[in-house]
Design a protein around this motif. Structure first.
Motif, PDB file in Angstrom:
ATOM      1  N   PRO A   1      34.104   8.462  -9.309  1.00  0.00           N
ATOM      2  CA  PRO A   1      32.883   8.637  -8.504  1.00  0.00           C
ATOM      3  C   PRO A   1      32.379   7.299  -7.999  1.00  0.00           C
ATOM      4  O   PRO A   1      32.279   6.334  -8.765  1.00  0.00           O
ATOM      5  CB  PRO A   1      31.900   9.267  -9.493  1.00  0.00           C
ATOM      6  CG  PRO A   1      32.755   9.907 -10.534  1.00  0.00           C
ATOM      7  CD  PRO A   1      33.949   9.015 -10.664  1.00  0.00           C
ATOM      8  N   PRO A   2      32.082   7.205  -6.728  1.00  0.00           N
ATOM      9  CA  PRO A   2      31.651   5.919  -6.166  1.00  0.00           C
ATOM     10  C   PRO A   2      30.226   5.561  -6.552  1.00  0.00           C
ATOM     11  O   PRO A   2      29.410   6.421  -6.897  1.00  0.00           O
ATOM     12  CB  PRO A   2      31.768   6.151  -4.658  1.00  0.00           C
ATOM     13  CG  PRO A   2      31.604   7.629  -4.492  1.00  0.00           C
ATOM     14  CD  PRO A   2      32.210   8.256  -5.705  1.00  0.00           C
ATOM     15  N   THR A   3      29.952   4.259  -6.489  1.00  0.00           N
ATOM     16  CA  THR A   3      28.598   3.745  -6.651  1.00  0.00           C
ATOM     17  C   THR A   3      28.113   3.242  -5.298  1.00  0.00           C
ATOM     18  O   THR A   3      28.769   2.410  -4.664  1.00  0.00           O
ATOM     19  CB  THR A   3      28.560   2.604  -7.681  1.00  0.00           C
ATOM     20  OG1 THR A   3      28.903   3.122  -8.973  1.00  0.00           O
ATOM     21  CG2 THR A   3      27.166   1.983  -7.743  1.00  0.00           C
ATOM     22  N   VAL A   4      26.985   3.764  -4.850  1.00  0.00           N
ATOM     23  CA  VAL A   4      26.426   3.435  -3.545  1.00  0.00           C
ATOM     24  C   VAL A   4      25.212   2.523  -3.757  1.00  0.00           C
ATOM     25  O   VAL A   4      24.390   2.762  -4.640  1.00  0.00           O
ATOM     26  CB  VAL A   4      26.002   4.703  -2.778  1.00  0.00           C
ATOM     27  CG1 VAL A   4      25.362   4.350  -1.438  1.00  0.00           C
ATOM     28  CG2 VAL A   4      27.196   5.632  -2.591  1.00  0.00           C
ATOM     29  N   THR A   5      25.125   1.482  -2.949  1.00  0.00           N
ATOM     30  CA  THR A   5      23.964   0.603  -2.967  1.00  0.00           C
ATOM     31  C   THR A   5      23.056   0.956  -1.794  1.00  0.00           C
ATOM     32  O   THR A   5      23.527   1.102  -0.664  1.00  0.00           O
ATOM     33  CB  THR A   5      24.390  -0.873  -2.861  1.00  0.00           C
ATOM     34  OG1 THR A   5      25.234  -1.191  -3.967  1.00  0.00           O
ATOM     35  CG2 THR A   5      23.174  -1.790  -2.891  1.00  0.00           C
ATOM     36  N   ILE A   6      21.771   1.100  -2.068  1.00  0.00           N
ATOM     37  CA  ILE A   6      20.817   1.427  -1.005  1.00  0.00           C
ATOM     38  C   ILE A   6      19.615   0.491  -1.093  1.00  0.00           C
ATOM     39  O   ILE A   6      19.044   0.302  -2.164  1.00  0.00           O
ATOM     40  CB  ILE A   6      20.362   2.907  -1.074  1.00  0.00           C
ATOM     41  CG1 ILE A   6      19.306   3.194   0.004  1.00  0.00           C
ATOM     42  CG2 ILE A   6      19.850   3.277  -2.461  1.00  0.00           C
ATOM     43  CD1 ILE A   6      18.960   4.660   0.150  1.00  0.00           C
ATOM     44  N   SER A   7      19.265  -0.088   0.039  1.00  0.00           N
ATOM     45  CA  SER A   7      18.110  -0.979   0.137  1.00  0.00           C
ATOM     46  C   SER A   7      17.168  -0.407   1.190  1.00  0.00           C
ATOM     47  O   SER A   7      17.566  -0.231   2.348  1.00  0.00           O
ATOM     48  CB  SER A   7      18.543  -2.400   0.535  1.00  0.00           C
ATOM     49  OG  SER A   7      19.488  -2.911  -0.378  1.00  0.00           O
ATOM     50  N   VAL A   8      15.943  -0.132   0.793  1.00  0.00           N
ATOM     51  CA  VAL A   8      14.960   0.453   1.704  1.00  0.00           C
ATOM     52  C   VAL A   8      13.847  -0.553   1.953  1.00  0.00           C
ATOM     53  O   VAL A   8      13.275  -1.125   1.014  1.00  0.00           O
ATOM     54  CB  VAL A   8      14.378   1.764   1.143  1.00  0.00           C
ATOM     55  CG1 VAL A   8      13.270   2.300   2.050  1.00  0.00           C
ATOM     56  CG2 VAL A   8      15.481   2.801   0.981  1.00  0.00           C
ATOM     57  N   ASP A   9      13.551  -0.762   3.219  1.00  0.00           N
ATOM     58  CA  ASP A   9      12.467  -1.642   3.637  1.00  0.00           C
ATOM     59  C   ASP A   9      11.314  -0.775   4.125  1.00  0.00           C
ATOM     60  O   ASP A   9      11.404  -0.140   5.181  1.00  0.00           O
ATOM     61  CB  ASP A   9      12.952  -2.576   4.750  1.00  0.00           C
ATOM     62  CG  ASP A   9      11.885  -3.583   5.181  1.00  0.00           C
ATOM     63  OD1 ASP A   9      10.720  -3.413   4.786  1.00  0.00           O
ATOM     64  OD2 ASP A   9      12.235  -4.525   5.918  1.00  0.00           O
ATOM     65  N   ALA A  10      10.228  -0.731   3.333  1.00  0.00           N
ATOM     66  CA  ALA A  10       9.072   0.088   3.676  1.00  0.00           C
ATOM     67  C   ALA A  10       7.894  -0.767   4.141  1.00  0.00           C
ATOM     68  O   ALA A  10       6.756  -0.292   4.160  1.00  0.00           O
ATOM     69  CB  ALA A  10       8.657   0.945   2.485  1.00  0.00           C
ATOM     70  N   THR A  11       8.165  -2.001   4.527  1.00  0.00           N
ATOM     71  CA  THR A  11       7.069  -2.881   4.950  1.00  0.00           C
ATOM     72  C   THR A  11       6.444  -2.429   6.262  1.00  0.00           C
ATOM     73  O   THR A  11       5.343  -2.859   6.606  1.00  0.00           O
ATOM     74  CB  THR A  11       7.551  -4.337   5.073  1.00  0.00           C
ATOM     75  OG1 THR A  11       8.669  -4.396   5.973  1.00  0.00           O
ATOM     76  CG2 THR A  11       7.973  -4.885   3.714  1.00  0.00           C
ATOM     77  N   SER A  12       7.142  -1.578   6.998  1.00  0.00           N
ATOM     78  CA  SER A  12       6.582  -1.029   8.244  1.00  0.00           C
ATOM     79  C   SER A  12       5.999   0.364   8.038  1.00  0.00           C
ATOM     80  O   SER A  12       5.817   1.116   9.002  1.00  0.00           O
ATOM     81  CB  SER A  12       7.651  -0.995   9.342  1.00  0.00           C
ATOM     82  OG  SER A  12       8.067  -2.288   9.701  1.00  0.00           O
TER      83      SER A  12
ATOM     84  N   ALA B   1      19.436   1.277  -6.250  1.00  0.00           N
ATOM     85  CA  ALA B   1      18.425   1.258  -5.194  1.00  0.00           C
ATOM     86  C   ALA B   1      17.486   0.065  -5.335  1.00  0.00           C
ATOM     87  O   ALA B   1      17.202  -0.406  -6.437  1.00  0.00           O
ATOM     88  CB  ALA B   1      17.614   2.557  -5.230  1.00  0.00           C
ATOM     89  N   SER B   2      17.004  -0.386  -4.198  1.00  0.00           N
ATOM     90  CA  SER B   2      15.944  -1.390  -4.147  1.00  0.00           C
ATOM     91  C   SER B   2      14.965  -0.992  -3.054  1.00  0.00           C
ATOM     92  O   SER B   2      15.307  -0.259  -2.124  1.00  0.00           O
ATOM     93  CB  SER B   2      16.508  -2.789  -3.885  1.00  0.00           C
ATOM     94  OG  SER B   2      17.111  -2.852  -2.610  1.00  0.00           O
ATOM     95  N   LEU B   3      13.737  -1.482  -3.181  1.00  0.00           N
ATOM     96  CA  LEU B   3      12.674  -1.091  -2.261  1.00  0.00           C
ATOM     97  C   LEU B   3      11.762  -2.276  -2.008  1.00  0.00           C
ATOM     98  O   LEU B   3      11.324  -2.953  -2.948  1.00  0.00           O
ATOM     99  CB  LEU B   3      11.874   0.069  -2.870  1.00  0.00           C
ATOM    100  CG  LEU B   3      10.648   0.561  -2.101  1.00  0.00           C
ATOM    101  CD1 LEU B   3      11.038   1.141  -0.755  1.00  0.00           C
ATOM    102  CD2 LEU B   3       9.895   1.609  -2.937  1.00  0.00           C
ATOM    103  N   LYS B   4      11.467  -2.519  -0.730  1.00  0.00           N
ATOM    104  CA  LYS B   4      10.544  -3.588  -0.345  1.00  0.00           C
ATOM    105  C   LYS B   4       9.264  -2.953   0.182  1.00  0.00           C
ATOM    106  O   LYS B   4       9.296  -2.070   1.049  1.00  0.00           O
ATOM    107  CB  LYS B   4      11.162  -4.484   0.723  1.00  0.00           C
ATOM    108  CG  LYS B   4      10.302  -5.698   1.090  1.00  0.00           C
ATOM    109  CD  LYS B   4      10.917  -6.499   2.229  1.00  0.00           C
ATOM    110  CE  LYS B   4      12.240  -7.136   1.812  1.00  0.00           C
ATOM    111  NZ  LYS B   4      12.760  -8.028   2.888  1.00  0.00           N
TER     112      LYS B   4
END
Length: 626
Positions: free
Chosen positions: A24-35, A160-163
């Motif tokens: 099973p793959p590992t997916v990296t997701i980065s979300v920018d919510a500064t807008s 996951a990461s979130l800004k």
């Protein structure tokens, strides 16, 4: 090249492909919510891939929403690259939630970029509705990600990461690895611990400039993470927080166990986001008016919202109908058991609302009377049974209010509040008070306590567990409840619990909602639902207004020759009780005006529950705190 060499190369390639596909793959997701104040979210993903067609899904069937309503229409800015080169992609012609990406030879990872356009108005349903303001936002991960075909959501890992905008605080059940301030603006950067796709989608983030955290319980931790459009909205009386602490205590006594690591009530207070409640295993996403905590009337109107969503952690998330326990977000869900998933939850939510003190027993009875009266004036049950309201849930969730009494809506919520009350009463009667529906909850949803997990059930499981509590023809009871066509609402539970549904001229405080003289409900008198400006949102078939020819979408202009106001209509009802003259309504219909004469002399009619002293008061026992 010799045949043996060719076969060797093929075997190596197949072995490589099998090795890749078996892990099973590992997916990296980065979300920018500064807008977020602009109502746009940016996301970047790194997705393991192999040369050829990479099929990606945008989540379609969102758990708890019971419909294929993933907001794919608001997916924008889609771009795929590998090794810095732009890749070709195309949407599947048979399913708009499926994307095919051409991965060139030699590549093992695809970079995806996308934007999610959060609606600027109340358009859209549930989490697809407006979710951001100048001061706050709710981030639902299913809106900002894609996932590869061929895997269960439990099997896929997302890092996951979130800004977030400068100074914005946040709340989420998703475990956090680290957080820091980044950039010249001091944006908040959150790194989350690796989680399955199931857990990620089940763990929204609430964030905002004005956010208050209130601890409700320890071991496990339960807290409220409340974001608002103003600081003042976060300052209710202390007793409000105390009632929510009671809610946690009473829920644990009801079920006898929990199925979360910790739990977060994610509560949005805003006039500019969509209003609803959506369950998650370790949180809920619930949204009400900005003054929903500090205004007494608004708070009472939504008092059962958080109890309902909290119950879902046990009933809906832990115990889930087998046909709703799908392996990913593309496989269609079957909603036939929503009378348990939502109906039982609605009943238990009202019980916990009373037991926690969020409403007094009298207020809860008034609320129950309003539920019963509305269902008792639903002529659509003549052609559509309760089971069909569940079967047709994907359509009914998004049906208009006009003609609702004839079409019917998602009645498996309210009608099954009455049905599960009836079941509770039967258990108490059959056991001579030794057993209650609480015992069913202990057996069906209770010990041992666990981390989040899904334990599917069927109709047979529900019937068998009820029979463990009290032997009874539960199969016949539920079959009748689900397939009957009335007439009238199922009032057996109310009547069996020692109360009767009656009507008089005086609205209860729950019915009035604090609106005073501007309030009038004509549903149970002449059979119309009205807005304050006179717009008729629905008419009830078979009642005086519908019989006279009035329908939804028209507008009440005048009553007995005088411009319509709630007070004018109220005066006309009052005068009509001692007058034989018809009630005259001037109505506008698509630019045309017509006067309708109604032979109605019954005055205003509002529902209440009154005691039937010939029977024990079981309802008060049900609402009593444990």
């Amino acid at each position: 090249m010799k045949l043996s060499s060719i076969l060797g190369v093929v075997c190596v390639l197949l072995s490589s492909l099998f090795s890749w596909s078996a892990t099973p793959p590992t997916v990296t997701i980065s979300v920018d919510a500064t807008s977020a104040p602009r109502k746009i979210f940016h996301a970047k993903l790194k997705i393991p891939a192999a040369p050829g067609d990479l099929t990606l899904y945008y989540p379609k069937w969102i758990p708890g929403e019971h419909a294929p309503d993933g907001p794919v229409i608001d997916l924008a800015g889609l771009k795929f690259t590998a090794s810095g080169k732009l890749l070709k992609w195309r949407r599947d012609l048979l399913d708009g939630f499926t994307i095919h990406v051409e991965v060139p030879p030699g590549e093992n990872e695809v970079n995806a970029e996308l934007d999610f356009l959060s609606p600027a108005t109340f358009e859209g349903g549930f989490s697809a509705g407006s979710s951001a303001t100048d001061k706050m936002a709710v981030i639902s991960w299913n809106q900002v990600l894609l996932y590869p075909k061929g895997w269960k959501s439990d099997d896929l890992t997302y890092v996951a990461s979130l800004k977030l905008p400068p100074g914005w605080k946040y709340g989420t059940p998703l475990p956090i690895a680290s957080k820091s301030l980044t950039g010249q603006n001091g944006d908040t950067q959150i790194m989350f611990q690796p989680a399955s796709l199931t857990t990620l989608v089940d763990s929204p983030v609430i964030t905002g400039e004005y956010l208050k955290v209130v601890k409700l319980a320890d071991d496990p931790l339960v807290e409220m993470d409340v974001a608002a459009d103003s600081a003042a909205a976060l300052l209710p009386p202390q007793e409000v927080w105390d009632h929510y602490k009671n809610l946690v205590d009473q829920a644990y006594k009801l079920f006898g166990a929990h199925h979360y690591r910790d739990y977060h009530f994610l509560y949005s207070l805003s006039d500019h986001v969509a209003h609803f409640g959506l369950e998650h295993h370790e949180s809920d996403d619930s949204r009400v008016d900005e003054r929903g905590l500090v205004d007494d009337n608004l708070r009472k109107a939504e008092a059962s919202l958080l109890p309902h969503e909290y119950v879902h952690s046990w009933n809906g998330k832990f115990r889930r109908p087998a046909d709703l326990a799908t392996p990913d977000y593309q496989q269609p869900m079957q909603d036939d058991l929503l009378w348990v998933y939502e109906g039982l939850t609605n009943y238990l939510g009202t019980v916990l609302t009373a037991r926690s003190g969020l409403l007094t027993p009298e207020e809860e009875r008034d609320d129950l009377s309003m539920t019963a009266a509305a269902l008792d004036h639903t002529p659509g049950r003549e052609w559509r049974n309760l089971q069909d309201t569940a079967d047709a849930a994907p359509q009914l969730y998004f049906s208009p209010h006009a003609w609702q009494s004839w079409r019917r809506g998602t009645d498996f919520y309210e009608e099954d509040t009455l049905n599960w009350l009836w079941a509770d009463v039967i258990i108490r009667q059959q056991s001579k008070g030794k057993k209650t529906l609480d015992d069913f909850c202990h057996l069906f949803h209770g010990a041992p306590s666990t981390a989040p997990m899904v334990k599917p059930y069927t109709f047979e499981d529900v019937v068998n567990t009820l029979n463990q509590v009290v032997p009874y023809d539960w199969r016949g009871f539920w079959t009748e409840r689900l397939t009957n066509h009335g007439p009238g609402a199922p009032l057996g539970g109310i009547e069996g619990s020692g109360w009767k549904l009656v009507y008089d001229e005086y609205p209860s405080e729950m019915e009035r909602g604090g609106e005073g003289r501007n309030f009038i409900d004509a549903a149970y008198s002449i059979g119309i639902d009205l807005r304050e400006d006179g717009t008729i949102t629905d008419t009830i078939e078979g009642m005086p207004a519908a019989q006279a020819g009035i329908g939804p979408g028209m507008k009440l202009i005048a009553v007995n020759g005088r411009r319509y106001t709630a007070e004018v209509l109220r005066d006309a009802f009052r005068a009509g009780k001692s007058d034989t003259a018809p009630l005259e309504l001037l109505v506008e219909n698509t630019d045309y005006y017509k006067t309708y004469k109604l032979d109605y002399h019954g005055g205003e009619r509002y529902p209440h529950l009154v005691r039937d002293e010939s029977k024990p008061d079981l309802l008060s026992e049900i609402y009593k705190a444990k």
